[in-house]
Design a protein around this motif. Sequence first.
Motif, PDB file in Angstrom:
ATOM      1  N   GLY A   1       0.842  -1.190   0.000  1.00  9.94           N
ATOM      2  CA  GLY A   1       0.000   0.000   0.000  1.00  9.94           C
ATOM      3  C   GLY A   1       0.873   1.234   0.000  1.00  9.94           C
ATOM      4  N   PHE A   2       0.754   2.045  -1.042  1.00  8.37           N
ATOM      5  CA  PHE A   2       1.531   3.273  -1.157  1.00  8.37           C
ATOM      6  C   PHE A   2       0.628   4.447  -0.753  1.00  8.37           C
ATOM      7  N   ALA A   3       0.950   5.069   0.391  1.00  7.17           N
ATOM      8  CA  ALA A   3       0.095   6.119   0.958  1.00  7.17           C
ATOM      9  C   ALA A   3      -1.369   5.683   0.918  1.00  7.17           C
TER      10      ALA A   3
ATOM     11  N   GLY B   1      -4.537   9.958   6.428  1.00  6.13           N
ATOM     12  CA  GLY B   1      -4.285   9.662   7.828  1.00  6.13           C
ATOM     13  C   GLY B   1      -3.051   8.829   8.097  1.00  6.13           C
ATOM     14  N   THR B   2      -1.950   9.520   8.405  1.00  5.06           N
ATOM     15  CA  THR B   2      -0.698   8.829   8.710  1.00  5.06           C
ATOM     16  C   THR B   2      -0.841   7.904   9.902  1.00  5.06           C
ATOM     17  N   GLN B   3      -1.467   8.401  10.961  1.00  5.37           N
ATOM     18  CA  GLN B   3      -1.555   7.627  12.193  1.00  5.37           C
ATOM     19  C   GLN B   3      -2.334   6.330  11.999  1.00  5.37           C
ATOM     20  N   SER B   4      -3.375   6.377  11.204  1.00  8.47           N
ATOM     21  CA  SER B   4      -4.166   5.181  10.951  1.00  8.47           C
ATOM     22  C   SER B   4      -3.330   4.118  10.239  1.00  8.47           C
ATOM     23  N   CYS B   5      -2.521   4.547   9.272  1.00 11.32           N
ATOM     24  CA  CYS B   5      -1.647   3.613   8.555  1.00 11.32           C
ATOM     25  C   CYS B   5      -0.603   3.029   9.496  1.00 11.32           C
TER      26      CYS B   5
ATOM     27  N   HIS C   1       3.154 -11.198   3.895  1.00 12.84           N
ATOM     28  CA  HIS C   1       3.992 -10.012   3.805  1.00 12.84           C
ATOM     29  C   HIS C   1       3.199  -8.787   3.334  1.00 12.84           C
ATOM     30  N   VAL C   2       3.424  -7.676   4.034  1.00 12.33           N
ATOM     31  CA  VAL C   2       2.766  -6.416   3.688  1.00 12.33           C
ATOM     32  C   VAL C   2       3.796  -5.293   3.725  1.00 12.33           C
ATOM     33  N   TYR C   3       3.795  -4.489   2.679  1.00 11.21           N
ATOM     34  CA  TYR C   3       4.640  -3.293   2.596  1.00 11.21           C
ATOM     35  C   TYR C   3       3.730  -2.067   2.690  1.00 11.21           C
ATOM     36  N   LEU C   4       4.081  -1.123   3.570  1.00 15.35           N
ATOM     37  CA  LEU C   4       3.325   0.116   3.731  1.00 15.35           C
ATOM     38  C   LEU C   4       4.295   1.293   3.766  1.00 15.35           C
ATOM     39  N   ALA C   5       3.971   2.351   3.021  1.00 14.27           N
ATOM     40  CA  ALA C   5       4.774   3.565   3.041  1.00 14.27           C
ATOM     41  C   ALA C   5       3.837   4.759   2.971  1.00 14.27           C
ATOM     42  N   ILE C   6       4.096   5.769   3.811  1.00 10.06           N
ATOM     43  CA  ILE C   6       3.233   6.950   3.850  1.00 10.06           C
ATOM     44  C   ILE C   6       4.023   8.128   4.416  1.00 10.06           C
ATOM     45  N   GLY C   7       3.691   9.334   3.976  1.00 12.40           N
ATOM     46  CA  GLY C   7       4.330  10.532   4.508  1.00 12.40           C
ATOM     47  C   GLY C   7       3.971  10.744   5.964  1.00 12.40           C
ATOM     48  N   ASN C   8       4.885  11.360   6.721  1.00  8.99           N
ATOM     49  CA  ASN C   8       4.661  11.489   8.164  1.00  8.99           C
ATOM     50  C   ASN C   8       3.608  12.541   8.542  1.00  8.99           C
ATOM     51  N   LYS C   9       3.086  13.276   7.551  1.00  9.88           N
ATOM     52  CA  LYS C   9       2.016  14.241   7.827  1.00  9.88           C
ATOM     53  C   LYS C   9       0.973  14.187   6.706  1.00  9.88           C
TER      54      LYS C   9
ATOM     55  N   GLU D   1       9.437  11.349   4.660  1.00  8.15           N
ATOM     56  CA  GLU D   1       9.450  12.804   4.807  1.00  8.15           C
ATOM     57  C   GLU D   1       8.656  13.499   3.702  1.00  8.15           C
ATOM     58  N   ASP D   2       7.963  12.750   2.880  1.00  6.36           N
ATOM     59  CA  ASP D   2       7.195  13.350   1.781  1.00  6.36           C
ATOM     60  C   ASP D   2       6.084  14.244   2.328  1.00  6.36           C
ATOM     61  N   GLU D   3       5.843  15.329   1.625  1.00  7.36           N
ATOM     62  CA  GLU D   3       4.857  16.297   2.077  1.00  7.36           C
ATOM     63  C   GLU D   3       3.453  15.906   1.615  1.00  7.36           C
ATOM     64  N   GLY D   4       2.483  16.159   2.492  1.00  8.89           N
ATOM     65  CA  GLY D   4       1.094  15.944   2.131  1.00  8.89           C
ATOM     66  C   GLY D   4       0.816  14.518   1.701  1.00  8.89           C
ATOM     67  N   HIS D   5      -0.125  14.395   0.788  1.00  9.60           N
ATOM     68  CA  HIS D   5      -0.521  13.074   0.293  1.00  9.60           C
ATOM     69  C   HIS D   5       0.288  12.752  -0.961  1.00  9.60           C
ATOM     70  N   SER D   6       1.567  12.512  -0.751  1.00  9.21           N
ATOM     71  CA  SER D   6       2.475  12.212  -1.857  1.00  9.21           C
ATOM     72  C   SER D   6       3.520  11.220  -1.377  1.00  9.21           C
ATOM     73  N   LEU D   7       4.165  10.588  -2.345  1.00 10.79           N
ATOM     74  CA  LEU D   7       5.187   9.603  -2.021  1.00 10.79           C
ATOM     75  C   LEU D   7       6.233   9.633  -3.121  1.00 10.79           C
ATOM     76  N   ASN D   8       7.474   9.790  -2.728  1.00 11.65           N
ATOM     77  CA  ASN D   8       8.563   9.813  -3.685  1.00 11.65           C
ATOM     78  C   ASN D   8       8.649   8.489  -4.437  1.00 11.65           C
ATOM     79  N   ASP D   9       9.030   8.566  -5.701  1.00 10.72           N
ATOM     80  CA  ASP D   9       9.107   7.356  -6.525  1.00 10.72           C
ATOM     81  C   ASP D   9      10.031   6.296  -5.924  1.00 10.72           C
TER      82      ASP D   9
END
Length: 297
Positions: free
Chosen positions: A196-198, A247-251, A234-242, A272-280
């Motif tokens: 799950g990406f963000a 909802g970062t905390q929910s993830c 196996h589960v991979y999760l990545a999300i920005g800290n804000k 460290e990605d801003e908002g609802h974004s994720l670096n490639d």
Amino acid sequence: WPKGDLRELCGRTVRFKIGFQKTPESAPHLYALYLRSAAKRSTGVASASATEFSVTVGKRSVNARLLSPAPERLAADPALLLTFAMDRRLSISITPYCLTTEYFLAQGHRVVSFDLPMHGERVDTYGSDIVGMRNAFVAGKEVFAEFVEEGKAVIDECIRRGWAKPGRIAVAGTSRGGYMALRLMAGDERIAAGAGFAPVTDWALLKEFAEDRERADVQALRLANFAPQMAGRHVYLAIGNKDERVGTQSCKQLAEQLAATDPQCVEFHLTEDEGHSLNDSWYGVGRESLLKWVQAL
């Protein structure tokens, strides 16, 4: 956006002119405008062969799109990736959603996608995108449970056609597609790994569900409620800290809940990605982990 990097517009006034044609039968409204720097379709996606097929679930017919490498590039024991973002074509062709698709194809594996509810060919009177999904759900339509049924039917058909094997199947998705991918994983034991990406992990946190947050059926949609069915895989999760959009905390809580069962099965990155974004680069990490887990089985 055809004229280069969108970051070049920072600090400048930008105006957009959008035309609509109103008729007695149609009164269009603008819901959202999404901008992304134009990206060419990758060589891996462009060179893959595409097959469209349909599955029937109850009274519903769902169209799916499968991409396969050229026969000479197909792996000896190919895995299957189901990937979701919006509709089946955008999910496998637009950056960053297609990054996992590109990688799996380049390594000789197949990829399949189908339209999310209220996306692509599946837009109906409830509306489109997340608003349409919300409208349909609160009206009593089992949008999310039906998606799981559809995903299982697509997997059934892929296995029947010799495109997949139980245990060598992975799912991935971004934002709303991340929820759908992991929800499908929870509902089908043939899926070995998911990413799950963000991802949306709690629909009650989304502004589209603002009026419905206290409804028991909306709260029951939280992915944390389906963690026991995902545990041990196996589960991979990545999300920005804000990430206030989904909802970062929910993830983070979902990752912790999964790790409580088996910490070796969860890979979680708070970025460290801003908002609802994720670096490639996080897509790169996720897709490598996903394929490694599937090939290990």
